[in-house]
Design a protein around this motif. Structure first.
Motif, PDB file in Angstrom:
ATOM      1  N   GLU A  98       4.394 -19.781  32.859  1.00 40.39           N
ATOM      2  CA  GLU A  98       4.109 -20.604  31.892  1.00 40.39           C
ATOM      3  C   GLU A  98       5.044 -22.034  31.986  1.00 40.39           C
ATOM      4  O   GLU A  98       6.266 -21.418  32.081  1.00 40.39           O
ATOM      5  N   GLY A  99       4.553 -23.238  32.431  1.00 46.07           N
ATOM      6  CA  GLY A  99       5.439 -24.326  32.562  1.00 46.07           C
ATOM      7  C   GLY A  99       5.583 -24.765  33.803  1.00 46.07           C
ATOM      8  O   GLY A  99       6.077 -25.768  33.992  1.00 46.07           O
ATOM      9  N   SER A 100       5.148 -23.811  34.679  1.00 39.69           N
ATOM     10  CA  SER A 100       5.130 -24.325  36.116  1.00 39.69           C
ATOM     11  C   SER A 100       4.067 -24.935  36.650  1.00 39.69           C
ATOM     12  O   SER A 100       3.008 -25.094  35.893  1.00 39.69           O
ATOM     13  N   SER A 101       4.074 -25.523  37.859  1.00 36.75           N
ATOM     14  CA  SER A 101       2.935 -26.221  38.486  1.00 36.75           C
ATOM     15  C   SER A 101       2.116 -25.310  39.624  1.00 36.75           C
ATOM     16  O   SER A 101       3.154 -24.797  40.418  1.00 36.75           O
ATOM     17  N   VAL A 102       1.093 -25.279  39.703  1.00 38.73           N
ATOM     18  CA  VAL A 102       0.217 -24.572  40.639  1.00 38.73           C
ATOM     19  C   VAL A 102      -0.820 -25.466  41.358  1.00 38.73           C
ATOM     20  O   VAL A 102      -1.466 -26.281  40.643  1.00 38.73           O
ATOM     21  N   ASN A 103      -0.966 -24.921  42.609  1.00 39.02           N
ATOM     22  CA  ASN A 103      -1.998 -25.903  43.590  1.00 39.02           C
ATOM     23  C   ASN A 103      -2.970 -24.990  44.026  1.00 39.02           C
ATOM     24  O   ASN A 103      -2.484 -24.079  44.748  1.00 39.02           O
ATOM     25  N   LEU A 104      -4.363 -25.197  43.787  1.00 43.98           N
ATOM     26  CA  LEU A 104      -5.411 -24.418  44.417  1.00 43.98           C
ATOM     27  C   LEU A 104      -6.074 -25.247  45.521  1.00 43.98           C
ATOM     28  O   LEU A 104      -6.496 -26.278  45.401  1.00 43.98           O
ATOM     29  N   SER A 105      -6.174 -24.594  47.010  1.00 39.36           N
ATOM     30  CA  SER A 105      -6.570 -25.293  47.830  1.00 39.36           C
ATOM     31  C   SER A 105      -8.028 -24.605  48.299  1.00 39.36           C
ATOM     32  O   SER A 105      -7.885 -23.301  48.587  1.00 39.36           O
ATOM     33  N   CYS A 106      -8.886 -25.347  48.817  1.00 36.30           N
ATOM     34  CA  CYS A 106     -10.227 -24.809  49.109  1.00 36.30           C
ATOM     35  C   CYS A 106     -10.288 -25.074  50.474  1.00 36.30           C
ATOM     36  O   CYS A 106     -10.358 -26.133  51.124  1.00 36.30           O
ATOM     37  N   SER A 107     -10.735 -24.036  51.343  1.00 37.72           N
ATOM     38  CA  SER A 107     -10.890 -24.299  52.892  1.00 37.72           C
ATOM     39  C   SER A 107     -12.291 -23.517  52.957  1.00 37.72           C
ATOM     40  O   SER A 107     -12.872 -22.410  52.502  1.00 37.72           O
ATOM     41  N   SER A 108     -13.111 -24.303  54.020  1.00 36.22           N
ATOM     42  CA  SER A 108     -14.516 -23.835  54.334  1.00 36.22           C
ATOM     43  C   SER A 108     -14.821 -24.362  55.826  1.00 36.22           C
ATOM     44  O   SER A 108     -14.118 -25.229  56.493  1.00 36.22           O
ATOM     45  N   ASP A 109     -15.955 -23.671  56.245  1.00 37.68           N
ATOM     46  CA  ASP A 109     -16.426 -24.012  57.615  1.00 37.68           C
ATOM     47  C   ASP A 109     -17.899 -24.542  57.394  1.00 37.68           C
ATOM     48  O   ASP A 109     -18.505 -23.996  56.775  1.00 37.68           O
ATOM     49  N   GLY A 110     -18.201 -25.595  58.006  1.00 43.40           N
ATOM     50  CA  GLY A 110     -19.624 -26.396  57.702  1.00 43.40           C
ATOM     51  C   GLY A 110     -19.611 -27.550  58.737  1.00 43.40           C
ATOM     52  O   GLY A 110     -18.745 -28.143  59.573  1.00 43.40           O
ATOM     53  N   ASN A 111     -21.096 -27.498  59.213  1.00 44.98           N
ATOM     54  CA  ASN A 111     -21.506 -28.665  60.066  1.00 44.98           C
ATOM     55  C   ASN A 111     -22.577 -29.521  59.451  1.00 44.98           C
ATOM     56  O   ASN A 111     -23.777 -29.091  59.371  1.00 44.98           O
ATOM     57  N   TYR A 170     -25.021 -26.469  60.055  1.00 46.63           N
ATOM     58  CA  TYR A 170     -25.136 -25.333  59.201  1.00 46.63           C
ATOM     59  C   TYR A 170     -24.653 -25.740  57.810  1.00 46.63           C
ATOM     60  O   TYR A 170     -23.526 -26.574  57.677  1.00 46.63           O
ATOM     61  N   SER A 171     -24.895 -24.865  56.738  1.00 48.16           N
ATOM     62  CA  SER A 171     -24.036 -25.159  55.485  1.00 48.16           C
ATOM     63  C   SER A 171     -22.870 -24.504  55.284  1.00 48.16           C
ATOM     64  O   SER A 171     -22.482 -23.632  56.416  1.00 48.16           O
ATOM     65  N   PRO A 172     -22.096 -24.913  54.498  1.00 50.58           N
ATOM     66  CA  PRO A 172     -20.658 -24.188  54.431  1.00 50.58           C
ATOM     67  C   PRO A 172     -20.615 -22.756  54.477  1.00 50.58           C
ATOM     68  O   PRO A 172     -21.411 -22.101  53.663  1.00 50.58           O
ATOM     69  N   LYS A 173     -19.963 -21.953  55.138  1.00 50.21           N
ATOM     70  CA  LYS A 173     -19.350 -20.582  54.985  1.00 50.21           C
ATOM     71  C   LYS A 173     -17.847 -20.372  55.130  1.00 50.21           C
ATOM     72  O   LYS A 173     -17.140 -21.211  55.301  1.00 50.21           O
ATOM     73  N   ARG A 174     -17.546 -18.882  54.958  1.00 57.15           N
ATOM     74  CA  ARG A 174     -16.327 -18.646  55.071  1.00 57.15           C
ATOM     75  C   ARG A 174     -15.372 -19.385  54.028  1.00 57.15           C
ATOM     76  O   ARG A 174     -14.243 -20.126  54.376  1.00 57.15           O
ATOM     77  N   VAL A 175     -15.996 -19.621  52.814  1.00 54.40           N
ATOM     78  CA  VAL A 175     -15.468 -20.609  51.769  1.00 54.40           C
ATOM     79  C   VAL A 175     -14.009 -19.777  51.050  1.00 54.40           C
ATOM     80  O   VAL A 175     -14.279 -18.613  50.611  1.00 54.40           O
ATOM     81  N   SER A 176     -12.671 -20.258  51.124  1.00 55.27           N
ATOM     82  CA  SER A 176     -11.684 -19.615  50.550  1.00 55.27           C
ATOM     83  C   SER A 176     -10.944 -20.136  49.770  1.00 55.27           C
ATOM     84  O   SER A 176     -10.607 -21.649  49.880  1.00 55.27           O
ATOM     85  N   VAL A 177     -10.004 -19.560  48.993  1.00 51.60           N
ATOM     86  CA  VAL A 177      -9.062 -20.432  47.982  1.00 51.60           C
ATOM     87  C   VAL A 177      -7.498 -19.881  48.239  1.00 51.60           C
ATOM     88  O   VAL A 177      -7.402 -18.608  48.274  1.00 51.60           O
ATOM     89  N   SER A 178      -6.942 -20.720  48.333  1.00 55.03           N
ATOM     90  CA  SER A 178      -5.463 -20.220  48.550  1.00 55.03           C
ATOM     91  C   SER A 178      -4.524 -20.844  47.320  1.00 55.03           C
ATOM     92  O   SER A 178      -4.823 -21.903  46.765  1.00 55.03           O
ATOM     93  N   VAL A 179      -3.626 -20.099  46.896  1.00 53.58           N
ATOM     94  CA  VAL A 179      -2.698 -20.544  45.684  1.00 53.58           C
ATOM     95  C   VAL A 179      -1.265 -20.730  46.078  1.00 53.58           C
ATOM     96  O   VAL A 179      -0.760 -19.956  46.837  1.00 53.58           O
ATOM     97  N   SER A 180      -0.872 -21.849  45.841  1.00 53.93           N
ATOM     98  CA  SER A 180       0.645 -22.138  45.894  1.00 53.93           C
ATOM     99  C   SER A 180       1.325 -22.782  44.659  1.00 53.93           C
ATOM    100  O   SER A 180       0.638 -23.544  43.962  1.00 53.93           O
ATOM    101  N   PRO A 181       2.661 -22.270  44.406  1.00 56.02           N
ATOM    102  CA  PRO A 181       3.145 -21.129  45.468  1.00 56.02           C
ATOM    103  C   PRO A 181       2.727 -19.816  44.910  1.00 56.02           C
ATOM    104  O   PRO A 181       2.027 -19.502  43.970  1.00 56.02           O
TER     105      PRO A 181
END
Length: 434
Positions: free
Chosen positions: A115-128, A98-109
């Protein structure tokens, strides 16, 4: 008697197994068949998924039909005959592509982003099969290609909505957008003036502070030069005066910092004021000499038109900031004043006297003597009239008058004074009352 025959019990084992495709794509149809090597009479089959009976899918025949396969249908399937549930078939693993589903993004921190700090965005998903391609978008603009999107030294320009797109062999799907709100100290601080254009004394002026700022607790402070004059986004000056002219700045401040605007100049225009006249050379003016009168005044714009007048006259005697009198004579003596004018009005000075040496003394003496003669003439007339009245009243009186100096032996009537001045040398006479 013949010996007893041994009891022989025949046990029949029902051998079951599931026939089904190894893998099926989501949305397709799939049939699972429960096979046995025995001949059973009217059996009822029970199907199991991951060890749990599919009560809603119990059927009479030996086939399990999946009309539209979904990712939830993936799992281990087995079957059994009712009455012999303990004799289940070997489990068959059904995989669903199946195609990807339940795709979501988490932000850290998590929490506030400064302004001036560092930010990471991570992508999570379910697929086969598992997702191998990730794409990041800010709005509709692609910004990254990895499972994790990093923004080092984040700026205010990085604020916005971000989405992750996951993709495999069977399709793609986007996450719900997440909003990045970057907090920063004030920047681009400026001041606007209303109304624009010329500012005239007596009008009202409003200054507005504009700044690019993203943080709570915005505070605005106004300065004239280095002196604090107000608080708030708007600073108003009703009935503005010339003293309000100067440079104004706005300071925008929040929890992350502060910044001042570029100074704006308030130039208040007004009609002439504080007009005065000076005489050069100072001191005594000698007949035949020359004098120069200079007119000084304040005004914005500066006074350009000066007109000179002599008190008592209707026509101007000169123009310009300086007025000179060459070879001064008696005809030049008098009071002079100047009239200053600019775009916003006009004002005259007080009169200043111009007299050459000796002229004021002669004039003042003559005036003084004249006033003295008039006074003494008036006084003489009054005394003469009083004397005449006294004489007439004395002639008509038969009794002897009583004098203030009664101590004398001679009480005969004294003749009236021969001139008015003698009235002040004698004591007043009173007539005896009957």
């Amino acid at each position: 008697m013949a010996p007893p025959l041994p009891l022989v019990i025949l046990l029949m084992t029902v051998e079951l197994h599931v026939e089904a495709p190894e893998e099926v794509t989501e949305g397709e149809t799939a049939d699972l068949t429960c096979k046995t090597t025995c001949s059973l009479t009217d059996p009822t089959f029970i199907w199991y998924k991951d060890g749990r009976p599919l009560t809603t899918k119990t059927i009479k025949n030996n086939q399990l039909h999946l009309q539209t396969v979904s990712s939830e249908d993936a799992g281990n399937y087995s079957c059994a005959v009712r009455g012999s549930q303990h004799l289940r078939s070997t489990a068959h693993r059904l995989r669903v592509r199946y195609s990807p589903k339940r795709v979501s993004v988490s932000v850290s921190p998590s929490g506030e982003i400064v302004e001036g700090s560092s930010v990471n965005l991570s992508c999570s998903s379910d697929g086969n099969p598992p997702v191998k391609i990730y794409s990041w978008f800010k709005g509709s603009t692609p910004v990254g290609k990895e499972k994790t999107y990093s923004i080092p030294n984040i700026r205010s320009e990085d604020s916005g909505e971000y989405t992750c797109q996951s993709q495999n062999d069977h399709g793609e799907r986007n996450s719900t957008a997440v909003h990045l709100n970057v907090l920063y100290p004030p920047k681009s601080v400026s001041v606007s003036i209303s109304p624009s254009g010329e500012i005239v004394e007596g009008s009202s002026v409003t200054l507005t502070c504009n700044s690019d700022v993203n943080a709570p607790e915005k505070i605005y402070t106004w300065f004239k030069g280095s002196t604090s004059v107000g608080e708030g986004k708007i600073y108003s000056i009703p009935n503005i005066r010339s003293e309000d002219s100067g440079e104004y700045t706005c300071q925008s401040r929040n929890d992350l910092g502060e910044r001042n605007s570029t100074a704006v100049q308030i130039n208040v225009q007004y009609p002439p004021k504080n007009i005065s006249v000076s005489i050069s050379p100072s001191g005594e003016i000698v007949e035949g000499s020359s004098v120069t009168l200079t007119c000084s005044s304040e005004g914005n714009p500066p006074v350009k038109n000066y007109t000179w007048f002599k008190e008592g006259g209707t026509s101007p005697v000169g123009s310009g900031q300086n007025y000179s009198i060459i070879n001064i004579t008696a005809d030049h003596t008098g009071l002079y004043y100047c009239k200053a004018q600019n775009d916003h009005g006009a004002l005259r000075s007080a009169g200043v006297p111009v007299f050459f040496k000796g002229y004021p003394v002669i004039l003042y003496v003559a005036v003084g003597v004249g006033l003295c003669l008039i006074f003494f003439g008036f006084l003489t007339a009054v005394l003469w009239r009083f004397s005449e009245r006294w004489r007439k009243r004395e002639d008509g009186n038969t009794d002897q008058p009583i004098y203030a100096n009664e101590g004398r032996e001679d009480h005969s009537a004294r003749p009236p004074p021969e001139d008015e001045s003698s009235v002040y040398e004698n004591v007043a006479v009173f007539k005896k009352q009957h």
